[in-house]
Write a protein that holds these residues in place. Sequence first.
Motif, PDB file in Angstrom:
ATOM      1  N   HIS A   1       0.805  -1.218   0.000  1.00  0.00           N
ATOM      2  CA  HIS A   1       0.000   0.000   0.000  1.00  0.00           C
ATOM      3  C   HIS A   1       0.849   1.285   0.000  1.00  0.00           C
ATOM      4  O   HIS A   1       0.593   2.210   0.753  1.00  0.00           O
ATOM      5  CB  HIS A   1      -0.946  -0.001   1.210  1.00  0.00           C
ATOM      6  N   PRO A   2       1.841   1.401  -0.877  1.00  0.00           N
ATOM      7  CA  PRO A   2       2.604   2.654  -0.961  1.00  0.00           C
ATOM      8  C   PRO A   2       1.925   3.641  -1.903  1.00  0.00           C
ATOM      9  O   PRO A   2       0.962   3.310  -2.603  1.00  0.00           O
ATOM     10  CB  PRO A   2       3.935   2.191  -1.558  1.00  0.00           C
ATOM     11  N   GLN A   3       2.427   4.860  -1.930  1.00  0.00           N
ATOM     12  CA  GLN A   3       2.030   5.823  -2.952  1.00  0.00           C
ATOM     13  C   GLN A   3       2.793   5.449  -4.220  1.00  0.00           C
ATOM     14  O   GLN A   3       3.977   5.746  -4.357  1.00  0.00           O
ATOM     15  CB  GLN A   3       2.360   7.248  -2.508  1.00  0.00           C
TER      16      GLN A   3
ATOM     17  N   TYR B   1      -4.414   5.032  -2.086  1.00  0.00           N
ATOM     18  CA  TYR B   1      -4.660   6.466  -1.878  1.00  0.00           C
ATOM     19  C   TYR B   1      -5.294   7.134  -3.102  1.00  0.00           C
ATOM     20  O   TYR B   1      -5.524   8.334  -3.101  1.00  0.00           O
ATOM     21  CB  TYR B   1      -3.369   7.219  -1.523  1.00  0.00           C
ATOM     22  N   GLY B   2      -5.543   6.377  -4.153  1.00  0.00           N
ATOM     23  CA  GLY B   2      -6.058   6.957  -5.389  1.00  0.00           C
ATOM     24  C   GLY B   2      -5.006   7.583  -6.266  1.00  0.00           C
ATOM     25  O   GLY B   2      -5.322   8.128  -7.328  1.00  0.00           O
TER      26      GLY B   2
ATOM     27  N   SER C   1      10.224   3.784  -6.968  1.00  0.00           N
ATOM     28  CA  SER C   1      11.059   3.500  -8.131  1.00  0.00           C
ATOM     29  C   SER C   1      10.358   2.532  -9.073  1.00  0.00           C
ATOM     30  O   SER C   1       9.381   1.866  -8.703  1.00  0.00           O
ATOM     31  CB  SER C   1      12.384   2.890  -7.685  1.00  0.00           C
ATOM     32  N   ASP C   2      10.875   2.415 -10.281  1.00  0.00           N
ATOM     33  CA  ASP C   2      10.309   1.479 -11.252  1.00  0.00           C
ATOM     34  C   ASP C   2      10.353   0.049 -10.726  1.00  0.00           C
ATOM     35  O   ASP C   2       9.401  -0.724 -10.899  1.00  0.00           O
ATOM     36  CB  ASP C   2      11.061   1.560 -12.577  1.00  0.00           C
ATOM     37  N   ALA C   3      11.459  -0.319 -10.076  1.00  0.00           N
ATOM     38  CA  ALA C   3      11.601  -1.682  -9.561  1.00  0.00           C
ATOM     39  C   ALA C   3      10.586  -1.959  -8.458  1.00  0.00           C
ATOM     40  O   ALA C   3       9.960  -3.031  -8.418  1.00  0.00           O
ATOM     41  CB  ALA C   3      13.021  -1.896  -9.043  1.00  0.00           C
TER      42      ALA C   3
END
Length: 257
Positions: free
Chosen positions: A129-131, A166-167, A136-138
């Motif tokens: 559940h990060p923004q 978070y949308g 990063s791409d990875a």
Amino acid sequence: MYHAVATDPNEATRALSVTPEAFAEQMAVLAELGMNPVTTAGLAACWRSGRPLPGRPLLITFDDGYEGVHRHALPSLAKHGFPATLFVSTGWIRGPYDTGGGLDTMLDWDQVRELAAAGVEIGGHSHSHPQLDQVSDATLRFELVHCKEIVADRLGALPASFAYPYGYSSRRVRQAVRETGYAQALAVGNDLARHAQGPYALRRVTVRRGTDIAEFERVVQGRAITRTFARDRVLTKGYALVRRARQARRLVSCRAA
């Protein structure tokens, strides 16, 4: 868009929770209004194929994977024969992949399977559940792929739909979601979903603990949405500028390093 359905949620989830009684009343209103809920995959399939949707179509969605969706929401959905979509953050679901990041009491995989068997579409909501527009791409690829693989492993079917934590999304994030194999994705936006938004930026309206039944009825009928969510939209636009600036600084720092 729902999150927790709980009598006594903790402070982290209180504002975006609804009581079981409020949820039951809201589902009764949908039935009285003659609304016809569909799953996210069902909506997208109709729009892609040109098949007609039922009259007064509606999506009922839940983000994150709180235990109250099974305990409290499912009986109300079943009472009216309503399908829904649950977007799970796989690292928050209790079980072998649990990272301990869940904000309140979360579902376990047996409950997720029972929801799926009852007609709830299970979609992806990342792993931790990060923004996603800030990673990063990875990390972005890991969050999308790991979530998809875990859902497939636990349920025996690949998730077709995704909701951005978070949308938040960006062109890069939406492209990655498409490349990972999700067929459609939901944002927030606090507006009605429309075909012109495209399959990877469909909007939803937020149902909160403070949403009274009169406001709920207005919103689901598409009335006064702009006025109801005016403050949310201003804050969202402002924070979007902040996030884009942060991401640009990160890219510059990475290139300099």
